[in-house]
Motif scaffolding. Sequence first.
Motif: not given
Length: 97
Positions: A6, A10, A15-16
């Motif tokens: 995560d 970020e 996205s993960k």
Amino acid sequence: METSLDAVGEAVFISKCHLCAIFRLLVGRTFGDYVRQRRLTHARLRLTTTTQSEEIAQVCGFQAVTYFAVVFKGERGMSPMQFRRSGICNRLTLQKS
């Protein structure tokens, strides 16, 4: 920098799930495997010092010394203490010089 998916996602604005796919494609292994291997490499080098295993585990990012010992033994086939006593640490220290 935090090493969670995560946090890294970020930081690089993806996205993960996308990060996992790209990372595996570029590096050839999962993000978690890569992080664990880096932590174990760091720990192996720190075991050449007289630092306590508890401190090494913490500095290398392991939440608990017991988990560190289990993961280390799974990778190296011996506990951190057995590794330290085996003399392998002495060879690593000489290689660093």
